[in-house]
Design a protein around this motif. Structure first.
Motif, short mmCIF file in Angstrom:
data_model
loop_
_atom_site.label_atom_id
_atom_site.label_comp_id
_atom_site.label_asym_id
_atom_site.label_seq_id
_atom_site.Cartn_x
_atom_site.Cartn_y
_atom_site.Cartn_z
N SER A 171 -19.05 -37.11 -62.92
CA SER A 171 -20.48 -37.10 -63.22
C SER A 171 -21.04 -35.69 -63.28
O SER A 171 -21.94 -35.41 -64.08
CB SER A 171 -21.23 -37.93 -62.17
OG SER A 171 -21.08 -37.35 -60.90
N SER A 172 -20.49 -34.79 -62.47
CA SER A 172 -21.02 -33.42 -62.46
C SER A 172 -20.76 -32.73 -63.80
O SER A 172 -21.58 -31.92 -64.25
CB SER A 172 -20.39 -32.61 -61.32
OG SER A 172 -18.99 -32.63 -61.41
N LEU A 173 -19.66 -33.07 -64.43
CA LEU A 173 -19.36 -32.48 -65.74
C LEU A 173 -20.13 -33.21 -66.84
O LEU A 173 -20.76 -32.59 -67.70
CB LEU A 173 -17.85 -32.57 -66.00
CG LEU A 173 -17.40 -32.11 -67.39
CD1 LEU A 173 -17.77 -30.66 -67.66
CD2 LEU A 173 -15.88 -32.28 -67.53
N GLN A 174 -20.09 -34.53 -66.75
CA GLN A 174 -20.73 -35.30 -67.82
C GLN A 174 -22.24 -35.08 -67.87
O GLN A 174 -22.82 -34.93 -68.95
CB GLN A 174 -20.43 -36.78 -67.64
CG GLN A 174 -20.88 -37.61 -68.83
CD GLN A 174 -20.51 -39.05 -68.67
OE1 GLN A 174 -20.15 -39.51 -67.59
NE2 GLN A 174 -20.62 -39.80 -69.75
N GLY B 109 -17.28 -25.84 -58.04
CA GLY B 109 -18.31 -26.86 -58.19
C GLY B 109 -19.61 -26.23 -58.68
O GLY B 109 -19.94 -25.09 -58.30
N ASN B 110 -20.36 -26.96 -59.52
CA ASN B 110 -21.55 -26.36 -60.16
C ASN B 110 -22.86 -26.67 -59.42
O ASN B 110 -23.94 -26.38 -59.94
CB ASN B 110 -21.65 -26.80 -61.62
CG ASN B 110 -21.73 -28.30 -61.78
OD1 ASN B 110 -21.45 -29.06 -60.85
ND2 ASN B 110 -22.09 -28.75 -62.98
N GLN C 172 -22.70 -23.47 -75.51
CA GLN C 172 -22.71 -24.71 -74.75
C GLN C 172 -22.89 -25.92 -75.65
O GLN C 172 -23.80 -26.00 -76.44
CB GLN C 172 -23.84 -24.69 -73.72
CG GLN C 172 -23.66 -23.59 -72.72
CD GLN C 172 -22.24 -23.53 -72.20
OE1 GLN C 172 -21.66 -24.55 -71.87
NE2 GLN C 172 -21.67 -22.34 -72.15
N GLY C 173 -21.98 -26.86 -75.46
CA GLY C 173 -22.09 -28.12 -76.19
C GLY C 173 -22.93 -29.08 -75.40
O GLY C 173 -23.41 -28.80 -74.32
N GLY C 174 -23.11 -30.26 -75.95
CA GLY C 174 -23.72 -31.31 -75.16
C GLY C 174 -24.99 -31.84 -75.74
O GLY C 174 -25.37 -31.54 -76.86
N LYS D 97 -21.10 -25.58 -65.92
CA LYS D 97 -20.26 -26.77 -65.74
C LYS D 97 -19.18 -26.47 -64.70
O LYS D 97 -18.78 -25.33 -64.53
CB LYS D 97 -19.60 -27.15 -67.07
CG LYS D 97 -20.59 -27.51 -68.18
CD LYS D 97 -19.85 -27.99 -69.41
CE LYS D 97 -20.82 -28.36 -70.52
NZ LYS D 97 -21.30 -27.18 -71.26
N PRO D 98 -18.70 -27.51 -64.01
CA PRO D 98 -17.67 -27.28 -62.99
C PRO D 98 -16.35 -26.87 -63.63
O PRO D 98 -16.00 -27.34 -64.72
CB PRO D 98 -17.55 -28.64 -62.30
CG PRO D 98 -18.07 -29.63 -63.29
CD PRO D 98 -19.09 -28.93 -64.12
#
Lengths: 239, 461
Positions: free
Chosen positions: B128-131, B171-172, B89-91, B141-142
């Motif tokens: 926004s759900s991804l970011q 959807g997550n 996982q990145g981020g 993530k979605p």
């Protein structure tokens, strides 16, 4: 009682048909592939010769498919050629295309560079040509449309006292670039003739066969072509 | 004689060169089955969108493709760290603006009930759900899947479908400790007769090729894609124009330009024709609205399904949803239904519904929404006849699908159904701090339903 028996028979046949048709549907998927077509290619071309070395041409072409009943594509093409001597010829060309897709017209463009060598052996004259072409969807898109190397041989036999000399050509197409997954993908043969009304006006007709290569279900396209050409020379440079 | 021979030869050539088609049997990968994979098979809602169980989907992605997805996300959001650690996982950090670009699509193998779907296109999706997931370094993530995305590269999967579905959206359930916002909101819309996609719960397991095998990525909400199957199922056609507005043009206000780039077509994309939405934009902003209201209503009702929209508005406002028209310029589709020629409103992405967490959902009378910014609220609500219909629909909604006892029973039912799936979430694959967040959320949702019922009852005359 009679009616009842007939009714049962109809019911049985209906049930049998339903079972069989469902079984067929459930097991197999079918596709329809076009394996042959007759296309007509028509063109009108204007050519301007600046001098014995340089010339320019512009042409409008119309191609019809499905037994020549539906638009396949129409395109405008411009070209510029250079002949350093009587044997060699080099050219560049650009084509803007309106192609009929399943539900709409898609615009594409394509450019090409050519190198050709002319030769004569007795009454036989010929030309070999190599062409590289690269085409994409338009407006600018990364979608690959057409990137090919083409090799063509054209032979023209001069029959004395006969205006309709036969002309034969064969051309093979090879897909190039990272996107290509096969080698040679098409071959085309044509047989035709030119008729010159005078130095300016001429008509050409041909019949051709084009066949896909390296395809599971290769398509054969039969071509019937007719083209008109109007040529102008720069008189100040005429010898 | 010579001419006759030429004519005969020409006719013979032309007749031997006719158009010809052949019917062939399609070549398919081993394991392909007509009912599960073919686009000619009927759509199977019962298997893909079960309402009484949680499906388990397994996804295999090669490590190279997985890295490509993470690198692409880093490029989009300007990640300052993370990388593909902790399960890949990145981020962590990154920009706070949304990206207009779609994330990269890579190949994956999808399994459901031991059946494989081949070379399916998969990508991250969402704003926004991804970011937010990315910034928090979350793995959950979605996602979006397209089952024949790679058909040009692999012709064996030409027109591959997942029980009739070409595309699916996962959807997550971010910002939703109950995991039920998306599911219950769409259930409510559908029960009330508002056209909305169907939603089901899925446990998602991913093997990203890092050697750890399948890892549980958490409980997702699987959503039907509007322009894939929903139009045909709900309207009986998908031949009309379907749009996904996103941006100021989505306001339909003459304070903003009619920008077709912000009115993305999802059907009939090849035809550069936005005349139906242009007509709606013109009517909404016409001077007739104040000078000749009857004419304005007639013109509006001739192109826009006002009654259906008022029904949607009543349900949406009662449930509370800040992330849609009135606050945000996205999260709805418009469909120009050829059956009656009217443009229909379709709600989308309801994961922020059924919550007053952000405390910015619209008032019942839309008092806080500026009419010039949101004309489809104020202009329509200001028409007394429309206001009456809207109020009546609110009454119908709280006496019908959204009646507190009804919706709370639904919450309890889904809670029981998904509890094991939620309990198994852990680490970077959950947005919960602990399982008790989930149990608390059930009470929160049930109290929310009661409070919204009371608020709606107080509002309506």
């Amino acid at each position: 009682m009679k009616i009842h028996k007939r009714y049962r028979r109809v019911l049985f046949l209906f049930a049998l048909f339903t079972v069989l048709s469902n079984r067929t549907k459930a097991q197999t998927e079918y596709d329809t592939i076009v394996v042959a077509d007759l296309e007509s290619w028509t063109s009108a071309e204007f050519k301007y010769k600046f001098n014995s070395k340089f010339d320019f041409d512009i042409a409008q072409n119309l191609r019809l498919k499905k037994n020549s009943s539906q638009l396949e594509r129409t395109f405008t093409q411009v070209g510029f050629n250079f002949k350093p001597n009587k044997n060699f010829k080099f050219g560049i060309g650009y084509r803007f295309i309106w192609e009929q897709k399943s539900s709409s017209i898609q615009t594409e463009h394509r450019w090409n560079v050519d190198g050709a060598y002319k030769f004569e052996v007795g009454e036989l004259s010929g030309q070999t040509r190599i062409r590289f072409q690269n085409g994409k969807e338009f407006p600018l898109s990364e979608n690959f449309a057409d990137k090919h190397l083409r090799l063509k041989l054209k032979l023209d036999y001069n029959i004395k006292n006969w205006k309709l000399d036969p002309e034969f050509s064969s051309e093979i197409f090879r897909a190039v670039g990272n996107e290509s997954t096969k080698n040679f993908d098409k071959v085309r043969f044509t047989l035709g003739t030119d008729y010159k009304f005078n130095k300016q006006h001429s008509i050409s007709i041909f019949y051709g066969i084009e066949k896909d290569l390296n395809e599971t279900y290769p398509k054969t396209t039969y071509l019937v072509g007719i083209g008109y050409k109007f040529t102008l020379k720069n008189k100040s440079n005429e010898e | 004689m010579k001419n006759n021979i030429i004519i005969f030869a020409a006719i013979a050539i032309v007749f031997s060169s006719c158009y010809k088609e052949e019917v062939i049997t399609k070549e398919r990968p081993e394991g392909w089955n007509y009912l599960t994979h073919s686009d000619q098979a009927p759509i199977n809602y019962n298997v893909v969108f079960p309402q009484d169980q949680v499906n388990k989907m397994y996804i295999v992605i090669t490590n190279d493709d997985w890295e490509t997805m993470q690198d692409d996300l880093d490029d989009m959001y300007g990640g300052s760290g993370g990388g593909p650690g902790g399960g890949g996982q990145g981020g962590g950090g990154g920009t706070s603006t949304f990206s207009d670009e779609k994330p990269v699509t890579v190949k994956c193998q999808v399994y459901l009930n031991d059946i494989q779907w081949f070379d399916v296109g998969i990508r991250y999706k969402g704003n926004s759900s991804l970011q937010t997931a990315y910034q928090q370094g979350k793995g959950k993530k979605p996602l979006r899947m397209d089952f024949d995305y790679f058909e040009d590269i692999n012709p064996l999967i030409d027109d591959q479908r997942f029980y009739g579905f070409k595309e699916l959206s996962l959807g997550n359930n971010i910002n939703d400790n109950s995991f039920m916002h998306e599911k219950v909101a769409t259930d409510m819309f559908r029960s009330f007769g508002v056209p909305a996609p169907i939603v089901s719960f899925y446990e998602i397991y991913i093997d990203n090729g890092d050697g750890n095998g399948f890892v549980y990525y958490g409980l997702y909400s699987m959503m039907e894609v509007v322009f894939d199957t929903m139009l045909e199922d709900r309207f009986g056609s998908n031949t009309g124009n379907c749009y996904k507005p996103d941006g100021d043009a989505a306001r339909f206000s003459d304070s903003y330009s009619f920008d077709t780039d912000e009115l993305e077509k999802k059907t009939n994309e090849d035809a550069a024709d936005w005349s139906d939405l242009q007509a709606l934009y013109n009517v909404v902003n016409s001077d007739n609205r104040t000078s000749n209201t009857e004419q304005w209503k007639t013109d509006l009702e001739a192109i826009f399904d006002v009654d259906g929209y008022l029904k949607y508005l009543a349900a949406n406002t009662t449930m509370q949803n800040w992330d849609t028209y009135g606050n945000m310029t996205h999260n709805f589709f418009l469909y120009h239904d050829p059956a009656d020629g009217l443009i229909k409103w379709i709600p989308w992405d309801n994961n922020e519904a059924l919550s007053n967490d952000k405390n910015s959902a619209m008032d019942f009378d839309f008092a806080s929404a500026n009419d010039n910014d949101w004309p489809l609220l104020g202009y329509i609500y200001d028409v007394p006849e429309y206001q009456t219909i809207y109020n009546n629909y609110i009454d119908d909604f709280i006496e019908g699908p959204f009646k507190a006892s009804n919706v709370n029973a639904i919450y309890q039912n889904y809670f029981d159904m998904i509890s094991p799936s939620v309990q198994n979430e852990s680490g970077i694959y959950t947005y919960l701090n602990s399982y008790s967040d989930f149990t608390t959320a059930l009470n929160t949702q049930q109290n929310h339903a009661i409070s919204r019922n009371n608020a709606a009852a107080s509002y309506t005359p």
